[in-house]
Motif scaffolding. Structure first.
Motif, mmCIF file in Angstrom:
data_model
loop_
_atom_site.group_PDB
_atom_site.id
_atom_site.type_symbol
_atom_site.label_atom_id
_atom_site.label_comp_id
_atom_site.label_asym_id
_atom_site.label_seq_id
_atom_site.Cartn_x
_atom_site.Cartn_y
_atom_site.Cartn_z
ATOM 1 N N ALA A 118 24.725 32.129 26.537
ATOM 2 C CA ALA A 118 26.064 31.388 26.950
ATOM 3 C C ALA A 118 26.785 32.751 27.447
ATOM 4 C CB ALA A 118 26.664 30.716 25.704
ATOM 5 N N PRO A 119 27.905 32.673 28.194
ATOM 6 C CA PRO A 119 28.826 33.890 28.354
ATOM 7 C C PRO A 119 29.217 34.323 27.198
ATOM 8 C CG PRO A 119 29.117 32.042 29.807
ATOM 9 C CD PRO A 119 28.167 31.393 28.630
ATOM 10 N N SER A 154 25.981 41.263 30.502
ATOM 11 C CA SER A 154 27.199 41.299 31.405
ATOM 12 C C SER A 154 27.103 40.347 32.693
ATOM 13 C CB SER A 154 27.294 42.850 31.952
ATOM 14 O OG SER A 154 26.040 43.121 32.293
ATOM 15 N N SER A 155 25.803 39.739 32.580
ATOM 16 C CA SER A 155 25.515 38.816 33.685
ATOM 17 C C SER A 155 25.980 37.339 33.135
ATOM 18 C CB SER A 155 24.132 38.607 33.844
ATOM 19 O OG SER A 155 23.434 38.520 32.462
ATOM 20 N N ARG A 181 19.345 37.045 36.698
ATOM 21 C CA ARG A 181 18.733 37.404 35.511
ATOM 22 C C ARG A 181 19.557 38.008 34.593
ATOM 23 N NH1 ARG A 181 15.709 38.577 39.890
ATOM 24 N NH2 ARG A 181 13.444 37.574 39.500
ATOM 25 N N PRO A 182 19.056 38.140 33.064
ATOM 26 C CA PRO A 182 20.136 38.403 32.176
ATOM 27 C C PRO A 182 20.187 40.199 32.230
ATOM 28 C CG PRO A 182 17.935 37.652 31.190
ATOM 29 C CD PRO A 182 17.968 37.123 32.536
ATOM 30 N N THR A 183 21.257 40.523 32.074
ATOM 31 C CA THR A 183 21.590 42.134 32.179
ATOM 32 C C THR A 183 22.324 42.196 31.174
ATOM 33 O OG1 THR A 183 21.561 41.761 34.582
ATOM 34 C CG2 THR A 183 22.678 43.626 34.008
ATOM 35 N N ILE A 233 34.065 45.716 28.423
ATOM 36 C CA ILE A 233 34.490 44.522 29.494
ATOM 37 C C ILE A 233 32.999 43.769 29.616
ATOM 38 C CG2 ILE A 233 33.026 46.257 31.228
ATOM 39 C CD1 ILE A 233 35.899 43.946 32.077
ATOM 40 N N THR A 234 31.880 44.375 29.033
ATOM 41 C CA THR A 234 30.580 43.680 29.217
ATOM 42 C C THR A 234 30.704 41.897 28.930
ATOM 43 O OG1 THR A 234 29.678 45.635 28.926
ATOM 44 C CG2 THR A 234 28.207 43.969 28.745
ATOM 45 N N PRO A 235 30.872 41.566 27.551
ATOM 46 C CA PRO A 235 30.872 40.137 27.536
ATOM 47 C C PRO A 235 32.111 39.554 28.055
ATOM 48 C CG PRO A 235 32.060 41.237 25.442
ATOM 49 C CD PRO A 235 31.398 42.489 26.573
ATOM 50 N N VAL A 236 33.022 40.139 28.613
ATOM 51 C CA VAL A 236 34.321 39.687 29.066
ATOM 52 C C VAL A 236 33.993 39.317 30.631
ATOM 53 C CG1 VAL A 236 36.584 40.576 30.063
ATOM 54 C CG2 VAL A 236 36.037 40.797 27.565
ATOM 55 N N ILE A 237 33.304 40.396 31.164
ATOM 56 C CA ILE A 237 33.004 39.824 32.616
ATOM 57 C C ILE A 237 32.091 38.879 32.836
ATOM 58 C CG2 ILE A 237 31.015 41.592 33.108
ATOM 59 C CD1 ILE A 237 32.639 42.058 35.877
ATOM 60 N N SER A 238 31.157 38.675 31.818
ATOM 61 C CA SER A 238 30.317 37.366 31.891
ATOM 62 C C SER A 238 31.099 36.011 31.483
ATOM 63 C CB SER A 238 29.300 37.554 30.625
ATOM 64 O OG SER A 238 28.838 36.431 30.555
#
Ligand SMILES: Cc1cc2nc3c(=O)[nH]c(=O)nc-3n(C[C@H](O)[C@H](O)[C@H](O)COP(=O)(O)OP(=O)(O)OC[C@H]3O[C@@H](n4cnc5c(N)ncnc54)[C@H](O)[C@@H]3O)c2cc1C
Length: 349
Positions: free
Chosen positions: A38-39, A62-63, A70-72, A124-129
């Motif tokens: 999940a994001p 971040s994806s 693909r998960p990133t 930013i990583t979880p946030v951009i997802s």
């Protein structure tokens, strides 16, 4: 070895800034269900160490599961840090990493609410997802408040410009650059967030940033109930290695020898277990060879969340669950002790 650990190939390494790289994973077909995410969730990566065998570090995805193939994960170098620098220096396309399945509860439950996303640096990583998912799944408005040292250190700068260009009515990005405005202050941030009362807030960044942002939100009368926070920290436990025998907690409620009884439903199976009063639920399950999910065992990551269907329990610590989730009967297995005699607990609700 943790049953939720898998060897996964890195398909591509993308240089995001001078200090941050993204690792794009190739998930084998037989693991796609286990790596559904999940994001806002994260992966836990095992990094070899000559000192301790290995260390474990969490990296948010971040994806977006709704828009990316693909998960990133995106890793930023921590000055003097071990694992982040090892990853940035050693991982290349084709490298194999041992990774735990996605976990975490920094996850919006609905796409109906307007979102105020607050991030600094690698936060930013979880946030951009979440941002990309909300744009693709909902119709709400999204405001990103994003603090960085300077222009060159903004991760995903180009991607954000493109997203605003495509959907300027729904997405607003407010940058705070230390090079231009100094370290973020509660007063300065309050001026920016004030118009967004009523929005649901997702906050991720270093401790100092989180602190001033929460002050700014409070000054703007944004309710604490609307604020979700992801805290970055390095794990002290190593979930890739066999857990050490857990100490029994002395409980004042009942004599230590007193034993409750619990029915646990997990991964489609039901287990009936005697539950010693001073033993935490996660320790009980692992001792019985039950493959319960966990990462930090410190109440912070939310991986071991489960629901108390019947009976009363208490948590020794809770850094992951908000009031709304507690009201639903959710609890963290790594911190949960029994209070009633008969209990029923379910995972994967
Ligand atoms: C839920 C969550 C999500 C996160 N998401 C992200 C993300 O998306 N992007 C991101 O960049 N970060 C993220 N983090 C932070 C990340 O997990 C690490 O904390 C960060 O990368 C710093 O780790 P580090 O090992 O480089 O630095 P440090 O934490 O400074 O490493 C020092 C620690 O490692 C030990 N150590 C140092 N050298 C060695 C050695 N040679 N052998 C063994 N041990 C050693 C030290 O004793 C010390 O405990 C996240 C954290 C959490 C909890």
């Amino acid at each position: 070895m943790n049953a939720r650990a898998h060897r996964i190939k890195v398909r591509e390494v993308v240089s995001e800034t001078a200090e941050a790289v993204s690792l794009v994973f190739d998930i084998p077909e037989d693991l796609t269900r286990r790596f559904a995410y999940a994001p806002g969730q994260f992966l836990t990566v095992q990094v070899p160490s000559t000192r301790t065998g290995s260390v474990a570090r969490c990296y948010s995805l971040s994806s977006s599961p709704h828009c990316d193939d693909r998960p990133t994960v995106t890793v930023k170098r921590t000055p003097g840090g071990y694992a982040s620098n090892w990853i940035c220096d050693n991982i290349e396309a084709g490298s194999i990493l041992t990774v735990l399945e996605p976990a975490g509860n920094f996850v919006p439950r609905t796409w109906n609410r307007d979102l105020l996303l607050c991030a600094a640096g690698s936060g930013i990583t979880p946030v951009i997802s979440i941002l990309k998912s909300a744009l693709s799944m909902g119709r709400s408005r999204i405001v990103l408040l994003y603090a960085n040292r300077d222009r060159g250190s903004i991760i995903f700068a180009r991607q954000l410009r493109e997203l605003v260009r495509r959907d300027p009515r729904r997405l607003t990005v407010l940058h705070w650059l230390e090079s231009e405005r100094g370290i973020p202050s509660a007063r300065g941030l309050a001026g920016l967030v004030k118009p967004y009362r009523g929005y649901e807030v997702y906050l991720c960044g270093p401790t100092g940033f989180a602190l001033v942002t929460k002050q700014a939100l409070a000054q703007s009368r944004i309710s604490a109930r609307d604020i979700r926070q992801e805290e970055y920290r390095s794990l002290t436990e190593n979930p890739f290695e066999q857990p050490a025998p857990a100490p029994v907690v002395t409980t004042t409620v009942r004599p230590a020898g007193d034993i409750a009884s619990v029915r646990v439903e997990i991964e489609g199976r039901t287990h009936q277990l005697p539950w010693p009063r001073g033993k935490k639920l996660l320790d009980l399950l692992l001792e019985h060879g039950i493959d319960a999910p966990y990462v930090c065992r410190e109440s912070a990551c939310g991986t071991c969340v489960c629901r108390v269907e019947r009976g009363r329990t208490r948590m020794l610590m809770n850094e992951a669950l908000i009031d709304e989730e507690l009201d639903l009967g959710l609890t963290l297995a790594c911190q949960t002790l029994p209070e009633s005699d008969e209990l029923h607990i379910t995972f994967d609700q």
